[in-house]
Design an enzyme around this catalytic site. Structure first.
Site, PDB file in Angstrom:
ATOM      1  CE  LYS A   1       1.871  -5.191  -5.133  1.00 34.14           C
ATOM      2  NZ  LYS A   1       1.256  -4.085  -4.321  1.00 34.14           N
ATOM      3  CB  THR A   2       0.144  -7.945  -9.389  1.00 38.53           C
ATOM      4  OG1 THR A   2       0.025  -6.776  -8.944  1.00 38.53           O
ATOM      5  CG2 THR A   2      -1.508  -8.351  -9.556  1.00 38.53           C
TER       6      THR A   2
ATOM      7  CG  ASP B   1      -1.090  -6.724  -2.707  1.00 42.35           C
ATOM      8  OD1 ASP B   1       0.159  -6.653  -2.410  1.00 42.35           O
ATOM      9  OD2 ASP B   1      -1.798  -6.374  -3.558  1.00 42.35           O
ATOM     10  CD  GLU B   2      -0.348  -2.236  -1.910  1.00 44.64           C
ATOM     11  OE1 GLU B   2       0.470  -1.613  -1.279  1.00 44.64           O
ATOM     12  OE2 GLU B   2      -0.690  -2.080  -3.259  1.00 44.64           O
TER      13      GLU B   2
ATOM     14  CD  GLN C   1       4.660   1.110  -3.429  1.00 40.88           C
ATOM     15  OE1 GLN C   1       3.569   1.507  -4.030  1.00 40.88           O
ATOM     16  NE2 GLN C   1       5.632   0.387  -3.748  1.00 40.88           N
TER      17      GLN C   1
ATOM     18  NE  ARG D   1       1.848   4.211  -8.115  1.00 38.50           N
ATOM     19  CZ  ARG D   1       2.247   2.834  -7.902  1.00 38.50           C
ATOM     20  NH1 ARG D   1       1.529   1.901  -8.382  1.00 38.50           N
ATOM     21  NH2 ARG D   1       3.435   2.518  -7.268  1.00 38.50           N
TER      22      ARG D   1
END
Length: 755
Positions: free
Chosen positions: A37-38, A229-230, A263, A620
């Site tokens: 994603k980043t 983002d998010e 998430q 993670r």
DNA sequence: GGGGGCTATGGGGGG
DNA sequence: CATAGCCCCC
């Protein structure tokens, strides 16, 4: 240019590449954990700039300031200079920057203060008192959170008072006056020239909506490409601002949102998954890309995550997959106590470092609550393993730092009542509670700030000396802010305040450490002054004022703290770990009432959010995932016994190292039988098996020193002693490594055996 | 008005 | 267990 373009697009898979190159119109990217994603966000921005878009026409809203910085650095590596002028940062920090320039248009000083949660609470407490309401009924935290939710839903005090649902809910909770507190709170913040965290969003929204001097058009035309983002963790207010910003006829709705409903973990601060679900209907011709390939974790970890999240009902359908091999099985560690949990985690870290040569920075310990960090600290320190704790009480929340900061705040914005109340009598200068109460009353009657009161009323008697002295001190400090740079002014303020002298007089280790902290604060300001980062506000490109420093520290996120690249083990809450990854991750305290939190047990929705939080935690991990839980732990100052978390049991045995974790097929609440765990350690291999059927707990009074007892988990033992708090010391025959247990009789179930 | 010591209370995640 | 708030005494 063609060459440059080739090189970065080739690093992407098909879907990622489409998400990067579809630059026009609304785009929604559903991105599973570890799906690159980043990289997509970074390359998308690089691609935009490469296609001729000016960096300052791009607005990228990230979840932390650190993420924004890293993103800009990476873009720079791809396209060369210019990347630093992209508007990238958190909602709060970017809007604060804009408001620093525009706030005067909506009735705030440009040097407005930012009230943190403590300031808000203290103000709300004062209002509750002034309205003669019972502070026990009107719990400050609860009231603040109601107000915060109202703001996040664009509900003004007036709208709140007219909303039947909200009002009847408040009445039901015996707090019908919240609307009144809300009304006064808003008034007093405004009077103090202060914005709380919600205001940074709300006032940005107001600014755009009211459009004074065409300011809306200015930002609409400036931010021609938006990236968020998010997105699953944005609230309604944030979404409304985004909608206002995307309107521009030459670049209609160029907005790209990236998120993962699985998430979403911030509903407690107003975030709503509805935003994701709503997006497709709010914008026309939304192009959707689903990133489902995980590049981060081993197959066991990815599959475990899929299994766990499948227990949630509400979700967007997707299946995360990976090409990676199965990897190591997920390790499950069960311990008797929280302290043993700390020891076992430290032991396992040593073992992993030896076997897999992990550096400390590849390892993270993640917990549900910050309070859990202590046992891990203790054991890591014992083994000389360097660690760093993120979150919890941050540097800027320490008393001595907040005191110095309060002086700076009052110099920057004298109307800042919360800062003034904090320091008007610290160090002691003879202005007591009674006097401050009187001043507050005058301020309220005249609807002015405390500073205006003390500088406008005629001071008599002792007040002339005490209050007058305070005013003089602040004025001299203020003068320095104008004539000196931020560091020199802050140094002067810290000395002139008398705080340094006061702390020097305290020669205890604590006192010395407080002095060191203040020195560190001043060093930080010095660094801020010297740091020649290119400012992104064109109107004030190199704003090195104390006002700007205050802003940057109050809007720091947990991940933003301390940029030093030392090799340390990371300790943080699962919330704080969002977006991060480690080779080896320990998720600890996996017990019912803790993770999931006892606060969440009453509603299925909040259990689902806890499960998403667990999903975030386990994803993670890249290579090693270790889950731990303790049979007993100190919680709320007493020993508590919790069941293993349901989440651990949702991971299929095939993926864990202890296929032995016996599932509670018959549901919860059944007495559990020990012997669930086979290979723990040799000494515990033969854990006693006590049949739940035959077990009959005896009454607490029947348990006496000298008697033989049976415990469901520890087996047969002998009571050695019982103290006055009804804590028994019992020696269990089959607990070889630590046979003596201290057990609180009011919780433990023991059966007295007839010899 | 200031300070010390006691009791009562609450106890999650964070910008 | 930590902290806030209270009471009492100087």
């Amino acid at each position: 240019m063609q060459q440059v373009e080739q090189s970065y697009l080739q690093e992407l898979n098909d879907i990622q590449r489409q998400a990067v190159t579809t630059t026009e119109g609304p785009v929604m990217v559903i991105a599973g954990p570890g799906s690159g994603k980043t990289r997509v966000l970074t390359y998308r921005i690089a691609h935009l700039i490469n296609s001729g878009i000016a960096p300052w026409n791009i607005l990228a809203l990230t979840f932390t300031n650190k993420a924004a910085r890293e993103m800009k650095d990476r873009i720079e590596k791809v396209i060369g200079t210019g990347a630093q002028r992209v508007w990238a940062g958190t909602f709060h920090s970017l809007f604060a920057r804009i408001l620093r320039v525009e706030a005067h248009r909506i009735g705030y000083p440009n040097d407005f203060s930012i009230y943190d949660t403590d300031d808000s609470k203290s103000l709300i407490k004062e209002i509750i008192k002034s309205l003669s309401l019972d502070p026990k009924v009107y719990n400050v935290g609860a009231v603040r959170s109601r107000i915060s939710t109202a703001k996040s839903n664009l509900m003004t005090p007036k709208a709140y008072a007219n909303n039947d649902d909200l009002m009847s809910l408040d009445k039901m909770n015996r707090r019908p006056m919240i609307y009144k507190i809300y009304e006064q709170y808003v008034k007093k913040c405004k009077r103090a020239g202060a914005m709380d965290f919600d205001d940074l969003l709300l006032q940005m929204f107001n600014l755009l909506l009211k459009n004074p001097d065409g300011v809306r058009d200015k930002y609409q035309s400036q931010f021609r490409y938006l990236l968020v983002d998010e997105f699953q963790d944005t609230n309604s207010l944030q979404y409304e601002i985004l909608k206002l910003l995307t309107v521009y006829e030459e670049s209609p709705n160029n907005i790209c949102i990236v998120g993962d409903d699985a998430q979403s973990i911030y509903s407690f601060r107003g975030a709503t998954i509805e935003n994701i679900l709503q997006f497709e209907s709010d914008f026309t011709n939304v192009q959707v890309f689903k990133l489902e390939q995980n590049y981060r974790s081993t197959n066991f970890i990815v599959n475990a995550a899929n299994e766990v999240i499948s227990y949630n009902k509400r979700q967007i359908q997707k299946k995360i997959w990976t090409q990676s091999s199965d990897g190591k099985k997920i390790k499950i560690i069960k311990t008797m106590t929280d302290s043993e949990e700390g020891r076992r985690v430290a032991d396992t870290i040593i073992e992993q470092k030896n076997r897999y040569h992990y550096a400390n920075k590849h390892i993270a310990i993640l917990y549900r609550t910050n309070a859990q960090s202590r046992v891990f600290e203790e054991h890591l320190r014992r083994y000389n393993l360097p660690y760093r704790i993120y979150g919890g009480l941050s540097f800027y929340q320490r008393k001595e730092i907040k005191d110095v900061i309060a002086y700076i705040r009052i110099c920057v914005n004298p109307k800042d009542d919360e800062a003034l109340k904090r320091i008007i009598n610290y160090p002691k200068r003879g202005i007591g509670k009674t006097t401050v109460d009187k001043l507050t009353a005058i301020a309220n009657d005249n609807e002015i700030s405390l500073w205006q009161v003390i500088t406008q009323i005629e001071l008599k008697g002792a007040h002339k000396r005490t209050i007058g002295g305070f005013i003089e001190t602040v004025k001299t400090m203020h003068q320095r802010i104008i004539t000196e740079n931020a560091y020199k002014a802050a140094l002067y303020i810290a000395q002139k305040s008398g705080i340094i002298d006061l702390l020097k007089a305290d020669n205890s280790p604590e006192g010395r450490s407080r002095i060191e902290n203040i020195t560190a604060l001043l060093d930080g300001i010095q660094e801020f002054v010297e740091d020649d980062e290119i400012g992104i506000d064109e109107e004030a490109p190199e704003d090195k004022s104390l006002a700007r420093f205050l802003q940057s520290i109050s809007l720091m996120t947990d991940q933003d703290e301390d940029q030093s690249q030392v090799d340390t083990i990371t300790l943080m809450s699962v919330h704080a770990a969002k977006g991060l990854e480690y080779k080896s991750v320990f998720v600890v305290g996996l017990e019912e009432n803790l993770f999931p939190s006892y606060m969440s047990l009453s509603s299925p929705e909040s259990i689902e959010e806890e499960r998403r939080l667990f999903y975030v935690a386990i994803t993670r991990a890249e290579e090693m995932l270790t889950l731990t839980f303790a049979n007993s732990r100190y919680q709320f100052g007493q020993m508590r016994f919790n069941d293993p978390s349901r989440f651990v049991e949702e991971i299929p045995d095939a993926m864990t190292d202890s296929a032995v974790l016996q599932k509670k097929k018959s549901g919860f609440g059944e007495p559990k039988i020990l012997g669930n765990f086979k290979k723990l350690s040799p000494s515990k291999a033969a854990l006693p098996k006590v049949s739940a059927k035959d077990f009959k707990a005896s009454h607490i009074d029947e348990i006496e020193a000298g008697k033989s007892v049976l415990h469901l988990k520890f087996g047969k033992g002998k009571v050695i002693s019982i103290d006055e708090r009804k804590v028994a010391t019992i020696r269990f025959e089959q607990m070889y490594d630590s046979p003596e247990k201290r057990i609180m009789l009011q919780y433990a179930k023991l059966q007295v055996l007839e010899d």
